[in-house]
Design an enzyme around this catalytic site. Structure first.
Site, PDB file in Angstrom:
ATOM      1  N   TYR A 144      32.182   6.238 -26.108  1.00 26.67           N
ATOM      2  CA  TYR A 144      32.182   5.122 -25.151  1.00 26.67           C
ATOM      3  C   TYR A 144      33.029   3.997 -25.722  1.00 26.67           C
ATOM      4  CZ  TYR A 144      28.167   8.058 -24.269  1.00 26.67           C
ATOM      5  OH  TYR A 144      27.368   9.149 -24.081  1.00 26.67           O
ATOM      6  N   ASP A 184       0.818  -1.218   0.000  1.00 27.62           N
ATOM      7  CA  ASP A 184       0.000   0.000   0.000  1.00 27.62           C
ATOM      8  C   ASP A 184       0.855   1.272   0.000  1.00 27.62           C
ATOM      9  OD1 ASP A 184       0.937  -0.366   2.497  1.00 27.62           O
ATOM     10  OD2 ASP A 184      -1.003  -0.342   3.506  1.00 27.62           O
ATOM     11  N   GLU A 223      24.361  16.775 -26.393  1.00 28.35           N
ATOM     12  CA  GLU A 223      25.028  15.776 -25.558  1.00 28.35           C
ATOM     13  C   GLU A 223      25.816  14.717 -26.326  1.00 28.35           C
ATOM     14  OE1 GLU A 223      22.361  12.944 -23.621  1.00 28.35           O
ATOM     15  OE2 GLU A 223      20.649  14.107 -24.300  1.00 28.35           O
ATOM     16  N   ASP A 257      18.741  18.643 -17.449  1.00 34.26           N
ATOM     17  CA  ASP A 257      19.400  17.408 -17.895  1.00 34.26           C
ATOM     18  C   ASP A 257      20.852  17.728 -18.220  1.00 34.26           C
ATOM     19  OD1 ASP A 257      20.038  14.967 -18.958  1.00 34.26           O
ATOM     20  OD2 ASP A 257      18.656  15.066 -20.652  1.00 34.26           O
ATOM     21  N   HIS A 262      22.670   3.528 -19.750  1.00 33.50           N
ATOM     22  CA  HIS A 262      21.628   3.794 -18.755  1.00 33.50           C
ATOM     23  C   HIS A 262      21.953   3.155 -17.408  1.00 33.50           C
ATOM     24  CE1 HIS A 262      18.587   4.643 -22.228  1.00 33.50           C
ATOM     25  NE2 HIS A 262      19.373   5.667 -21.977  1.00 33.50           N
ATOM     26  N   HIS A 288      17.725  15.860 -27.541  1.00 35.49           N
ATOM     27  CA  HIS A 288      16.282  15.614 -27.524  1.00 35.49           C
ATOM     28  C   HIS A 288      15.622  16.884 -27.030  1.00 35.49           C
ATOM     29  CE1 HIS A 288      16.843  15.141 -23.168  1.00 35.49           C
ATOM     30  NE2 HIS A 288      17.849  14.351 -23.442  1.00 35.49           N
ATOM     31  N   GLU A 307      26.890  17.120 -21.637  1.00 34.58           N
ATOM     32  CA  GLU A 307      25.516  17.489 -22.002  1.00 34.58           C
ATOM     33  C   GLU A 307      25.111  18.810 -21.369  1.00 34.58           C
ATOM     34  OE1 GLU A 307      22.473  14.870 -20.406  1.00 34.58           O
ATOM     35  OE2 GLU A 307      21.066  15.516 -21.943  1.00 34.58           O
ATOM     36  N   HIS A 316      12.551  13.855 -21.890  1.00 38.56           N
ATOM     37  CA  HIS A 316      12.481  13.697 -23.350  1.00 38.56           C
ATOM     38  C   HIS A 316      11.139  14.298 -23.737  1.00 38.56           C
ATOM     39  CE1 HIS A 316      15.490  10.089 -23.286  1.00 38.56           C
ATOM     40  NE2 HIS A 316      16.031  11.224 -22.929  1.00 38.56           N
ATOM     41  N   ARG A 358      30.565  11.697 -21.748  1.00 39.75           N
ATOM     42  CA  ARG A 358      29.452  12.443 -22.351  1.00 39.75           C
ATOM     43  C   ARG A 358      29.468  13.838 -21.731  1.00 39.75           C
ATOM     44  NH1 ARG A 358      25.907   8.995 -21.716  1.00 39.75           N
ATOM     45  NH2 ARG A 358      24.735   9.602 -19.867  1.00 39.75           N
ATOM     46  N   HIS A 398      24.314   6.939 -29.645  1.00 40.37           N
ATOM     47  CA  HIS A 398      23.056   7.659 -29.403  1.00 40.37           C
ATOM     48  C   HIS A 398      23.046   8.969 -30.172  1.00 40.37           C
ATOM     49  CE1 HIS A 398      24.952  10.501 -26.580  1.00 40.37           C
ATOM     50  NE2 HIS A 398      25.564   9.475 -26.014  1.00 40.37           N
ATOM     51  N   ASP A 424      25.167  11.838 -15.143  1.00 43.15           N
ATOM     52  CA  ASP A 424      24.060  12.372 -15.945  1.00 43.15           C
ATOM     53  C   ASP A 424      22.902  12.551 -14.973  1.00 43.15           C
ATOM     54  OD1 ASP A 424      21.925  12.883 -17.644  1.00 43.15           O
ATOM     55  OD2 ASP A 424      22.510  11.372 -19.132  1.00 43.15           O
TER      56      ASP A 424
HETATM   57 MN   LIG Z   1      19.679  14.033 -22.091  1.00 45.09          MN
END
Ligand SMILES: [Mn+2]
Length: 456
Positions: free
Chosen positions: A403, A55, A399, A286, A258, A369, A422, A376, A420, A365, A275
């Site tokens: 890698y 709950d 970004e 972001d 991710h 975005h 960004e 996004h 990365r 990638h 990130d």
């Molecule tokens: Mn992003």
């Protein structure tokens, strides 16, 4: 405002109700767009509450489309907008309930919500099924978003069928259903002044959080300790929550795009990729930064880093009104692909590695975005089969990354480097503005900040 208050719990601070003028203006703009497209009635629910386990609920988050039009954050609410000669703006929300308010806190109830949030009428959510058919009667179109929540789909279709059932008494039912999200997506794509102000603020909080994380990082700490620094910075600055699960990825983990376990030890000589961005008053930020755990880039790390930074610069230069959506990506890929050749990661000509997509082994990638209420964000990337042109007031991320996973044909000194960088960009009249620039990203600025933190 003389909103009735409940003795059970205090009304929230006025500061929690934002300036409502932009929300009213958006409802008016939507009504004008609907009118131009044939009129009708828009119906839009907020997000349902969700159970996490047994709950216990997940932290409640309103629906972005619903909030965009209403500023109303309570669950169990629906907005109805009637276009035409006599437009009407109606809110359905939870009824006052002192018993529930003792447990869950203040709720406006229809009377106060109507007055505070500026609707023509408000009713309890329990009245929705009974009243919705009346709003749909003799209207040409229903504007709704179907296919996302079957319970909501049933509510809309039941109301429609109820109107159809009255046809013999001379009531004409709507003849078709239009996609409300498509209309709102176009509106959401270009941010108004209030949205940009909130997004700038969110960006500043996140930039400060990244600085805090850099200062706190050193060999021997764990990824989750650095995540905690970010969360502290977000929440203590008034952000309600992270805009998405923070990625705090040391060493090889940075090559997992991710990665969110955030439970590894940070080691001397590794990079740390973060990130993370906060959500403030319904708007996301972001940011990604990558920096050395020990405060000093190695030669190999610096070479890859400078390539990604140059790619980001090229993408930023390509971000301006009139440029098409894909232009920043193409600019970044050009720099990254050349860098991969120079680093010995790829063989062949620049045109060759771009045409063959060979670069995508290390950059898999896209370069950005849309950014807004959703990280996004809403909005089509193509119009009529072509990349859409950028326009002033649009917000996007820039970004690029690189890698490098271990492999026989990859120089060993580059193994497990994942980078990365960004930032969040607002398209301006003649270019773009990076609203996350307060988070350092040159090698010199990062090393200076970390040295300062270490040496006190
Ligand atoms: Mn992003």
């Amino acid at each position: 405002m003389n909103a009735p208050t409940s003795p059970a719990s205090p009304r929230p601070d006025f500061a929690q109700v934002p300036d409502l003028a932009p929300f009213r203006a958006r409802r008016e703009r939507l009504l004008a767009r609907m009118q131009a497209a044939g009129g009708g009635v828009a119906v839009l629910p907020t997000a349902p509450e969700r159970i996490r386990n047994r709950d216990a609920h997940y932290l409640y988050r309103h629906d972005s489309y619903f909030y965009y039009l209403t500023a109303f954050r309570e669950p169990e609410a629906v907005v109805v907008l009637v276009a035409g000669e006599q437009p009407q703006q109606i809110l359905f929300c939870r009824e006052k309930n002192e018993e529930r308010e003792i447990w869950d806190g203040y709720r406006y109830g229809p009377d106060a919500a109507c007055e505070v949030f500026g609707f023509d009428e408000a009713w309890t959510i329990g009245d929705l099924e009974k009243r919705l058919p009346d709003y749909l009667a003799d209207q040409p179109l229903v504007w709704a978003s179907l296919g996302y929540d079957s319970a909501w789909d049933a509510t809309v279709l039941d109301a429609l069928n109820s109107v159809r059932g009255k046809a013999r008494s001379g009531i004409v039912p709507p003849h078709s259903i239009r996609d409300l999200r498509a209309e709102l997506d176009e509106m959401r794509l270009v941010k108004d002044a209030a949205e940009l102000a909130t997004m700038r603020h969110a960006a500043q909080i996140s930039a400060a959080a990244h600085c805090r994380a850099m200062r706190a990082t050193r060999p021997g700490r764990f990824e989750y300790e650095i995540e905690a620094e970010l969360l502290h910075a977000f929440r203590s600055a008034g952000s309600q929550a992270p805009a998405y699960t923070s990625i705090v990825a040391g060493g090889a983990n940075a090559c997992v795009l991710h990665y969110i376990d955030n439970d590894h030890l940070l080691r001397d000589g590794d990079l740390l990729l973060i990130d993370a961005g906060c959500e403030l008053d319904g708007y996301a930020s972001d940011i990604t930064r990558t920096f050395p755990v020990n405060g000093r880039f190695s030669t190999a790390q610096r070479e890859v880093y400078e390539t990604v930074l140059a790619a980001q610069h090229a993408a930023r230069e390509a971000t301006r009104p009139g440029a098409h959506w894909n232009a920043p990506h193409e600019a970044a890929v050009k720099v990254l692909a050349q860098g991969m050749i120079d680093l010995g990661l790829l063989q062949g000509s620049l045109d060759g590695v771009i045409e063959s997509n060979a670069y995508s082994r290390f950059y898999m990638h896209r370069t950005g975005h849309w950014l807004g209420m959703d990280v996004h964000d809403a909005g089509e990337y193509k119009l009529g089969g072509e990349w859409r042109p950028l326009a002033e007031g649009m917000v996007l991320t820039i970004e690029p990354g690189c890698y490098i996973r271990p492999a026989d044909d990859v120089p060993e000194h580059l193994w497990n480097i994942g980078i990365r960088i960004e930032d969040d960009a607002v398209v301006t009249a003649d270019g773009c503005e990076l609203i996350t620039a307060d988070a350092p990203k040159t090698v010199a600025d990062i090393e200076a900040l970390m040295r300062e933190a270490r040496d006190g």
